[in-house]
Design a protein around this motif. Structure first.
Motif, PDB file in Angstrom:
ATOM      1  N   VAL A  81       0.846  -1.202   0.000  1.00  0.00           N
ATOM      2  CA  VAL A  81       0.000   0.000   0.000  1.00  0.00           C
ATOM      3  C   VAL A  81       0.878   1.249   0.000  1.00  0.00           C
ATOM      4  O   VAL A  81       0.612   2.220  -0.731  1.00  0.00           O
ATOM      5  N   ARG A  98       2.245   1.728  -3.415  1.00  0.00           N
ATOM      6  CA  ARG A  98       1.210   2.115  -4.383  1.00  0.00           C
ATOM      7  C   ARG A  98       0.814   3.574  -4.211  1.00  0.00           C
ATOM      8  O   ARG A  98       0.715   4.324  -5.181  1.00  0.00           O
ATOM      9  N   TRP A  99       0.602   3.985  -2.933  1.00  0.00           N
ATOM     10  CA  TRP A  99       0.138   5.357  -2.702  1.00  0.00           C
ATOM     11  C   TRP A  99       1.258   6.282  -2.228  1.00  0.00           C
ATOM     12  O   TRP A  99       0.994   7.336  -1.681  1.00  0.00           O
ATOM     13  N   ARG A 100       2.477   5.856  -2.431  1.00  0.00           N
ATOM     14  CA  ARG A 100       3.644   6.682  -2.112  1.00  0.00           C
ATOM     15  C   ARG A 100       3.577   7.313  -0.722  1.00  0.00           C
ATOM     16  O   ARG A 100       3.771   8.521  -0.559  1.00  0.00           O
ATOM     17  N   TRP A 101       3.282   6.463   0.270  1.00  0.00           N
ATOM     18  CA  TRP A 101       3.342   6.960   1.642  1.00  0.00           C
ATOM     19  C   TRP A 101       4.775   7.383   1.954  1.00  0.00           C
ATOM     20  O   TRP A 101       5.734   6.736   1.533  1.00  0.00           O
TER      21      TRP A 101
END
Lengths: 209, 209, 209
Positions: free
Chosen positions: A192, A195-198
């Motif tokens: 995750v 994917r969401w570039r945390w």
């Protein structure tokens, strides 16, 4: 965990992936075959060696089972020969790396708890088992370790899995179900985050006057 | 030293200061929050971890007491948030660092003597306990360790304190009075060296044709 | 090997040469006297310390015998003072280094076998004993370790000696004859490799588009 066949297979799969990534980094830095094999070995079993050297509970597990040398050597040799093709598989390597991170962090935490350490230290050694090999790799390649500076949600994903193991242990829950749940959580968090570039925060105001 | 309340408090104060300095160095290098916390931890307890890994006398003391993780984590978090203000306190940090150096060197020597090592090795491990965390910090930040090259009277101040502990031990003198005298000597030597800019020699003729 | 007088003398001679080379590297990098002495010590006994920290078999041998501190300190002090003359003896240092490599690799393998490790791990620790001090030296001097990148036949020469010890052990052959034959093989291989410029391969295609 007295490693059952499944655990052992997964652990060796993690070793293979970490060794592959470490050896590819060595190839990119222009090391010779000795360097590529060495980086493959230390990137994959280095975190566990550090943990076991600190725990002082006899020779490291990775030195008592020949597969923990054979698998990373084979992975590094593969990287040495097929690096042009493998370098195009960055995406796959990153996914497999997330799985390895989860497995290593969970097994490191479990070993530390079994050695009688408290929850905080067990988490520290769990994260160390997961990221320590990469830190040694970067130091040998004369880089500031990526995990300390790239702002990615990586060590914190490992920490989340370690905390699950520690809390479950407090509630007297142990065994494969807990281990796979915790490792699965690390894996999912990591995917995750990719994917969401945390990102994780950096200090304010650095680089400004 | 079976740490009495005073010894423990002082030791944790040393941990706090070393962690603060290590975390500030990480901030200056642009590391993220994971790097800042990590550098805080390894700068403060890294020397003791190295010593205990070498001594092979069971898990390191710092991993058996949660305060040795909580204190450096709190110090590093403080540095992460308040680094602009803290960077103006270099002078204070340096004085506190001198105190930490004395306490760490003395406790490291004592632990090594109690493990049955000879005087020379006990001094080596005492100095390592005092400066080892900073060496790991510099290696992780990709610097040649300051203590090996800045010409300051730092490791030698620690060594003086270690020698006092070893000589006192030969004369059958042990306990808090010896420990605090030796740590106080390191502290004073370090402050005097800072004030009068004592240096240690470098090899002749380097840098010239 | 319960070190007989001959073994001990040879081992200390290896320590002296490794310390000399490490201290000269520190001098070239502009370190101060603390750095030169430190590099002398870690370059010579660092590989053995790493091995013993991993084996978890009590305090390292090098910390239980004062000569393992006195000899490298004396070598480093010699390098500090006489480096202009010593730097002209590169050829001699390289030959002595080849002898030290053989002795260290063989003693490291033997110690690991006696600790109950398998052949593969014993070879790993044997090579580590031989090259580990130089790796620590290069990391402290902020270099990618030479042994991993210079393409020389160095770690592989050590590995050949380790394999001889392991195979001999499988055939129930142990003791000084095996040890000196294996160390002699490393020495000869290393000299031949230097003389005829043997190299180990690097990955194909690196540095090209």
């Amino acid at each position: 965990v007295p490693p059952g066949a499944l655990t052992l297979t997964l652990d060796l799969a993690g070793v293979f992936v970490f060794a592959l990534a470490g050896a590819l980094a060595a190839v990119r830095k222009g090391l010779d075959v000795v360097g590529v094999i060495t980086l493959g070995i230390v990137s994959s079993i280095g975190g566990g060696l550090l943990r076991d050297a600190l725990l002082d509970a006899g020779p490291p597990a990775a030195l008592l089972d020949w597969r923990y040398l054979a698998v990373p050597s084979a992975a590094a040799a593969t990287a040495f020969v097929f690096h042009p093709a493998l370098s195009r598989l960055q995406r796959t390597v990153r996914i497999l790396d997330a799985a390895g991170l989860g497995l290593f962090a969970v097994s490191g935490t479990t070993v530390a708890l079994e050695a009688g350490l408290g929850g905080g230290s067990a988490c520290l050694l769990g994260v160390l088992t997961g990221v320590g090999g990469g830190v040694i790799r970067d130091v040998l390649l004369r880089e500031i370790p990526l995990v300390l500076r790239d702002g990615q949600f990586y060590a914190l994903a490992a920490l989340a899995g370690c905390l699950v193991v520690v809390v479950a242990d407090l509630l007297d829950a142990r065994g494969p179900v807990v281990a796979f749940s915790a490792a699965g959580l690390v894996f999912l968090l990591r995917l995750v985050a990719l994917r969401w570039r945390w990102t994780v925060p950096a200090p304010r105001g650095i680089g400004e006057p």
